[in-house]
Design a protein around this motif. Structure first.
Motif, short mmCIF file in Angstrom:
data_model
loop_
_atom_site.label_atom_id
_atom_site.label_comp_id
_atom_site.label_asym_id
_atom_site.label_seq_id
_atom_site.Cartn_x
_atom_site.Cartn_y
_atom_site.Cartn_z
N GLU A 326 0.83 -1.21 0.00
CA GLU A 326 0.00 0.00 0.00
C GLU A 326 0.86 1.26 0.00
OE1 GLU A 326 -3.26 2.44 -0.22
OE2 GLU A 326 -3.15 0.26 -0.54
N GLN A 327 1.95 1.25 0.75
CA GLN A 327 2.85 2.40 0.77
C GLN A 327 3.45 2.66 -0.61
OE1 GLN A 327 5.80 1.55 3.78
NE2 GLN A 327 4.30 1.52 5.45
N GLU A 328 3.89 1.58 -1.26
CA GLU A 328 4.47 1.72 -2.60
C GLU A 328 3.41 2.16 -3.61
OE1 GLU A 328 8.05 1.13 -3.54
OE2 GLU A 328 7.76 1.79 -1.48
N LYS A 329 2.21 1.65 -3.46
CA LYS A 329 1.11 2.05 -4.35
C LYS A 329 0.86 3.55 -4.24
CE LYS A 329 -3.84 1.48 -5.13
NZ LYS A 329 -5.10 0.80 -4.70
N GLN A 330 0.84 4.07 -3.02
CA GLN A 330 0.57 5.50 -2.83
C GLN A 330 1.69 6.37 -3.40
OE1 GLN A 330 -2.33 6.70 -2.08
NE2 GLN A 330 -3.01 4.56 -1.86
N ARG A 331 2.90 5.89 -3.37
CA ARG A 331 4.01 6.63 -3.99
C ARG A 331 3.78 6.77 -5.50
NH1 ARG A 331 9.52 3.95 -3.26
NH2 ARG A 331 10.31 5.97 -3.95
N ILE A 332 3.28 5.70 -6.10
CA ILE A 332 3.02 5.71 -7.54
C ILE A 332 1.81 6.58 -7.87
CG2 ILE A 332 2.40 4.29 -9.53
CD1 ILE A 332 3.92 1.96 -8.13
N VAL A 333 0.72 6.37 -7.14
CA VAL A 333 -0.52 7.10 -7.40
C VAL A 333 -0.33 8.61 -7.24
CG1 VAL A 333 -2.87 7.52 -6.54
CG2 VAL A 333 -2.05 5.18 -6.82
N SER A 334 0.45 9.00 -6.26
CA SER A 334 0.67 10.43 -6.00
C SER A 334 1.53 11.10 -7.06
CB SER A 334 1.35 10.61 -4.63
OG SER A 334 2.69 10.11 -4.67
N GLY A 335 2.24 10.30 -7.85
CA GLY A 335 3.14 10.85 -8.85
C GLY A 335 4.52 11.15 -8.29
N GLU A 336 4.71 10.84 -7.02
CA GLU A 336 6.01 11.08 -6.37
C GLU A 336 7.10 10.23 -6.99
OE1 GLU A 336 8.00 9.67 -2.12
OE2 GLU A 336 5.84 9.96 -2.23
N TRP A 337 6.73 9.05 -7.46
CA TRP A 337 7.73 8.07 -7.94
C TRP A 337 7.03 7.11 -8.89
CZ3 TRP A 337 7.99 2.68 -7.33
CH2 TRP A 337 9.24 2.08 -7.59
N ASP A 338 7.80 6.51 -9.81
CA ASP A 338 7.25 5.46 -10.66
C ASP A 338 8.26 4.31 -10.74
OD1 ASP A 338 5.22 4.27 -12.12
OD2 ASP A 338 5.77 5.21 -14.01
#
Length: 379
Positions: A326-338
């Protein structure tokens, strides 16, 4: 008296003519009204071409669920489909043309190998709009669409990396094309995020859907020491092979946990229904644009818009693993990281993407090399 009778006759004739004219006018109005109602009730026909059966519990099931969603949300749409269509040009062109001749004004061709047949048929029917899934060619009336499945692949790799005990994960893969290669790479990066010692061993089947072949490939990987089986295949055969020997797996396309509940950790899944609704409505409104916007693709949705995601976790997945995913998913969804942000290396150990650098859409879409940690060839 004669003159009086003549006047009566003349009046009767005039009244009769007026009545006939009035009836005629009334008839025309009624016909216009009927025609208007007929026009309003006429459905927009949308056709689908499928590589497998609608009940494959994988890729075609996902597309067919999206088709049903489209019909449910847009009451002016009427859909039809042809399943089990081979990717050879003769068969694909024949079926696509058949759907055009049946009155479909929008046609979704849902497998990579339909790309050239779609382009060829589209040239003959400029008034029909075609949407091709996973290819890279477009035209004024042909869009290319796909999802950033590599994002969900990465997340599922975390689950696999946490689950393996022997540090060998088998991957049953269809064809060595960029779509599949980038999925393997993303999955491996997820595995190594939590387990740097784990390897991902790839076996190519050269088929999208052949349950027996896929299952045999999974058995071979299990026999070679793999204790988790991932896949880029359309049937749940590899997951069932893992379950049969008490091992774990990661499905694909649809929720394969239903088909192998004791094995499946999760499955990267498709949710194309909302995009189908958006695209068809835009085509109807005359605002649809087939121009590539993401590398060679007209549309490339991801975790952020829900085009792709993860199926529910199996009971064997720990809360710790779920939280990390979930933490990694939120990083992706937020656009912070891919996912394809450096640093990472290729199979030869050379830095392929430097620290902090993010691969472009074109680079991701044309990926033809494996990251470090993958065992196998891209040929």
């Amino acid at each position: 008296m004669k003159n009086f009778n003549s006047k009566i006759l003349l009046a009767f004739v005039v009244l009769l003519m007026v009545a006939l004219l009035t009836a005629g006018c009334g008839g025309s109005k009624e016909e216009d009204k009927t025609d208007g109602q007929s026009s309003e009730q006429e459905k927009l026909k949308v056709g689908f071409v499928y590589i497998g059966p609608v009940d494959d519990n994988g890729w075609t099931t996902a597309h067919d669920n999206a088709r049903k969603y489209l019909e449910e949300k847009l009451d002016y749409v009427e859909t039809s489909y042809v399943e089990n269509v081979p990717e050879n040009p003769a068969d694909a062109e024949r079926v696509i043309t058949q759907l055009v001749n049946e009155g479909n004004k929008i046609i979704f061709t849902t497998s990579f190998g339909y790309m050239d047949p779609t382009i060829k048929v589209a040239e003959k029917f400029p008034d029909v709009t075609f949407l091709h899934c996973s290819g890279y060619k477009t035209a004024p009336n042909v869009a290319a669409y796909f999802g950033r499945m590599y994002q969900a692949r990465y997340l599922s790799g975390i689950a696999a990396g946490k689950a393996t005990k022997d540090n060998l994960i088998g991957y049953v893969a269809a064809f060595p094309i960029p779509e599949v290669i980038r999925g393997i790479n993303a999955f491996t990066l997820g595995v190594q995020k939590v387990n740097p010692d784990a390897k991902v061993k790839v076996v190519w089947t050269h088929t999208w859907i052949d349950a027996a072949t896929e299952k045999d490939a999974a058995v071979a990987l299990l026999d070679s020491g793999a204790d988790v089986i991932a896949q880029h295949q359309d049937s749940p055969g590899p997951q069932q092979a893992a379950e049969a020997v008490g091992k774990f797996g990661v499905g694909y396309n649809s929720d394969m946990g239903k088909m192998a509940p004791k094995a499946v950790l999760t499955s990267p899944v498709w949710n194309l229904g909302p995009y189908y609704v958006e695209a068809v409505q835009a085509i109807k409104d005359g605002t649809f644009d087939t121009t590539p916007k993401y590398g060679s693709l007209t549309y490339w949705g991801g975790l952020a818009d829900g085009t792709i995601g993860l199926a529910p976790f199996g009971p064997m997945v720990t809360e710790e693993t779920k939280q990390l995913i979930e933490q990694e998913k939120q990083r992706i969804v937020s656009g912070e990281w891919d996912v394809f942000t450096g640093p990472f290396k290729d199979q030869q150990g050379e830095v392929k993407v430097p620290d902090g650098q993010k691969m472009t859409d074109d680079e991701i879409l044309n990926m033809d090399w494996f990251v470090q940690g993958v065992e196998g060839s891209t040929k």
